[in-house]
Scaffold this active site. Structure first.
Site, PDB file in Angstrom:
ATOM      1  N   ASP A  73       0.831  -1.213   0.000  1.00 31.39           N
ATOM      2  CA  ASP A  73       0.000   0.000   0.000  1.00 31.39           C
ATOM      3  C   ASP A  73       0.863   1.260   0.000  1.00 31.39           C
ATOM      4  OD1 ASP A  73       0.698  -0.820   2.680  1.00 31.39           O
ATOM      5  OD2 ASP A  73      -0.797   0.556   3.506  1.00 31.39           O
ATOM      6  N   GLU A 135       0.011  -1.383   5.660  1.00 31.61           N
ATOM      7  CA  GLU A 135       1.124  -0.954   6.520  1.00 31.61           C
ATOM      8  C   GLU A 135       0.953   0.506   6.913  1.00 31.61           C
ATOM      9  OE1 GLU A 135       5.089   0.669   7.673  1.00 31.61           O
ATOM     10  OE2 GLU A 135       3.769   1.323   6.084  1.00 31.61           O
TER      11      GLU A 135
HETATM   12 ZN   LIG Z   1       6.762   2.357   4.043  1.00 34.73          ZN
END
Ligand SMILES: [Zn+2]
Length: 384
Positions: A73, A135
C-alpha cells in the site's frame, strides 16, 4: 540501470494501491508473474477478501532463507501538488518519480525483476518474498502473514524490511500506538452552558493535557537514545465534533498516536491520560449529565524494533551492503512485528525516507543500482 528492474518498478507504481483501496490487482499481477516463472505464492486475505498479503519462496524449502519484506500500500495523493501523474513512473534527471517509488515498491520490484536470475543460479538456501497490505494505516496486514510464515516456512535466518534507508542498515525503530478518543457530552442551547456538557470543549482540554504530557516528557528525558527526536512523542492528528455554533456539542472524536522509544512503555502514558479523564474531567461532566463519557480505543499497536546483539540479519546485511554502522529511525515499520515473532530483523532499502509521503515522491536511479547490487550479493550468498 537494469532495464528489468526499471520495467518492474514502472509496472508496480502503475497500480494505485492507496491503503483505503484494494491491493488485489497488484497482488494478482505479482502472483501471475511468479506463476509464469514456476514459483507458487500463498495469499493471506483480509476478512472481507478485499486485500491480501502474499508470500512466496524462490529456491528450496529449507531453513536458512532470507525474507525480503515490503508493503504494497501507499499513502494518498489527494490535495498534493504533483508535477506528473503519481501513478505513472516518470524518469527525469536521474530520478524516478511516482507514488511508492521510495516508500516502498522499488525494493521488491527489484527483487521480483531478479527472480529469473535467482532461479537460473539454483539457490542452496531460499529467498522468500513477503508483501503486506495496510502498513500505512498501522501495520494492520502483516501480523496474519507473519504467523503463517512462522508456521509454514522452514526457519529463515534473517528478515530484511525494505523501507527506504538509502540502503543503510536500521536496527531500531520506535513503537507506534494509534488511538481514538470519543467524548460524549450533553446537548443544550449554547446560551444555557450550565445545562449542557460540551464534548468539543472537553476534547480541547484532553488534547491540551496530551500536549503538556508530551512537552514535559521531552524536557525531562536525558537519554543516549539514537532516535531523532530522542524521546517519545504524542500527537493528535484529527478532531471531529459538534453540529452548530449555537448547540453545545454532544460528540467529539479525536485520533492520536504515541511513538515511543523502546525503553518507554506506551501503557504508562495511556494510564496517565485515563487517570486524568477519570479524576479531573469526568466528575464535572457527570454532575451535569450522568451519561457523559470519555472512551479511548486502541486502533493499532506496532512494537518497537530493538537492536539485537550479534543479530543474524544485521551481520548478513553488513556483508551485503559493506556498511559497518547501523542507525535508528523514528518512523515505525513492520520490522518490530517480525522481530516480536522471533525473527532476526533489520530495515534496509533503497530511496530516502525524506521522499516518503511527499508530492513528487522519487527515488534516485543510483539507489536502484545500489539495491540491484545488494540483491546480486544476496543471490551469491544464498547460492553458496
Ligand atoms: Zn513504508
Amino acid at each position: 540501470m537494469s532495464a528489468a528492474a526499471l520495467d518492474m518498478i514502472a509496472k508496480l507504481v502503475g497500480f494505485a494501491t492507496v491503503s483505503r483501496d484494494s491491493n488485489l490487482e497488484l497482488i494478482e499481477y505479482i502472483r501471475g508473474y511468479l506463476a509464469d516463472l514456476g514459483v507458487d505464492s500463498r495469499l493471506v486475505p483480509n476478512t472481507d477478501g478485499s486485500k491480501a498479503n502474499l508470500f512466496a519462496t524462490i529456491g528450496p524449502m529449507v531453513a536458512g532463507g532470507v525474507v525480503l519484506s515490503g508493503h504494497t500500500d501507499v499513502v494518498p495523493v489527494d490535495g498534493q501538488p504533483w508535477d506528473s501523474d503519481p501513478f505513472v513512473l516518470t524518469e527525469n534527471n536521474g530520478r524516478l518519480y511516482g507514488r511508492g517509488t521510495a516508500d516502498m515498491k522499488s525494493f521488491y520490484a527489484i527483487a521480483l525483476a531478479l527472480v529469473p536470475e535467482m532461479l537460473a543460479r539454483g539457490l542452496a538456501r531460499p529467498i522468500h518474498l513477503a508483501l503486506s497490505y495496510d502498513e500505512e494505516i498501522g501495520c494492520l496486514g502483516a501480523p496474519a502473514m507473519i504467523r503463517r510464515i512462522a508456521m509454514e516456512l522452514p526457519a529463515p535466518r534473517a528478515i530484511v524490511v525494505g523501507e527506504p534507508t538509502d540502503m543503510r542498515i536500521v536496527t531500531a525503530h520506535k513503537s507506534i500506538t494509534g488511538l481514538e478518543t470519543l467524548v460524549t457530552g450533553y446537548e443544550a442551547h449554547s446560551s444555557q452552558t450550565h445545562r449542557g456538557v460540551s464534548a468539543v470543549m472537553t476534547a480541547a482540554r484532553l488534547i491540551t493535557f496530551l500536549e503538556d504530557l508530551a512537552k514535559e516528557n521531552a524536557a525531562l528525558r536525558v537519554s543516549q537514545t539514537p532516535f531523532e527526536p530522542p524521546h517519545s512523542t504524542i500527537h493528535v492528528g484529527t478532531v471531529h465534533g459538534g453540529t452548530a455554533t449555537n448547540i453545545i456539542s454532544r460528540e467529539c472524536r479525536f485520533t492520536w498516536d504515541m511513538r515511543c522509544i523502546p525503553e518507554d512503555d506506551p501503557q504508562d502514558y495511556l494510564q496517565r491520560f485515563e487517570r486524568y479523564c477519570r479524576d479531573e474531567i469526568l466528575p464535572g461532566m457527570q454532575a451535569i449529565a450522568p451519561e457523559a463519557s470519555i472512551v479511548t480505543a486502541m486502533r493499532s499497536s506496532v512494537p518497537a524494533l530493538v537492536p539485537e546483539s550479534n543479530g543474524a540479519a544485521e551481520t548478513l546485511v553488513r556483508h551485503l551492503t559493506g556498511y559497518n554502522s547501523s542507525d535508528a529511525v523514528a518512523y515505525g515499520a513492520e520490522a518490530g512485528q517480525f522481530q516480536r515473532a522471533g525473527f532476526s530483523t533489520v530495515i534496509c532499502g533503497p530511496g530516502s525516507i525524506d521522499q516518503a509521503h511527499q508530492p513528487n515522491e522519487y527515488i534516485e536511479t543510483s539507489q536502484v543500482d545500489a539495491c540491484v547490487g545488494f540483491m546480486h550479493r544476496l543471490i551469491d550468498a544464498q547460492a553458496a
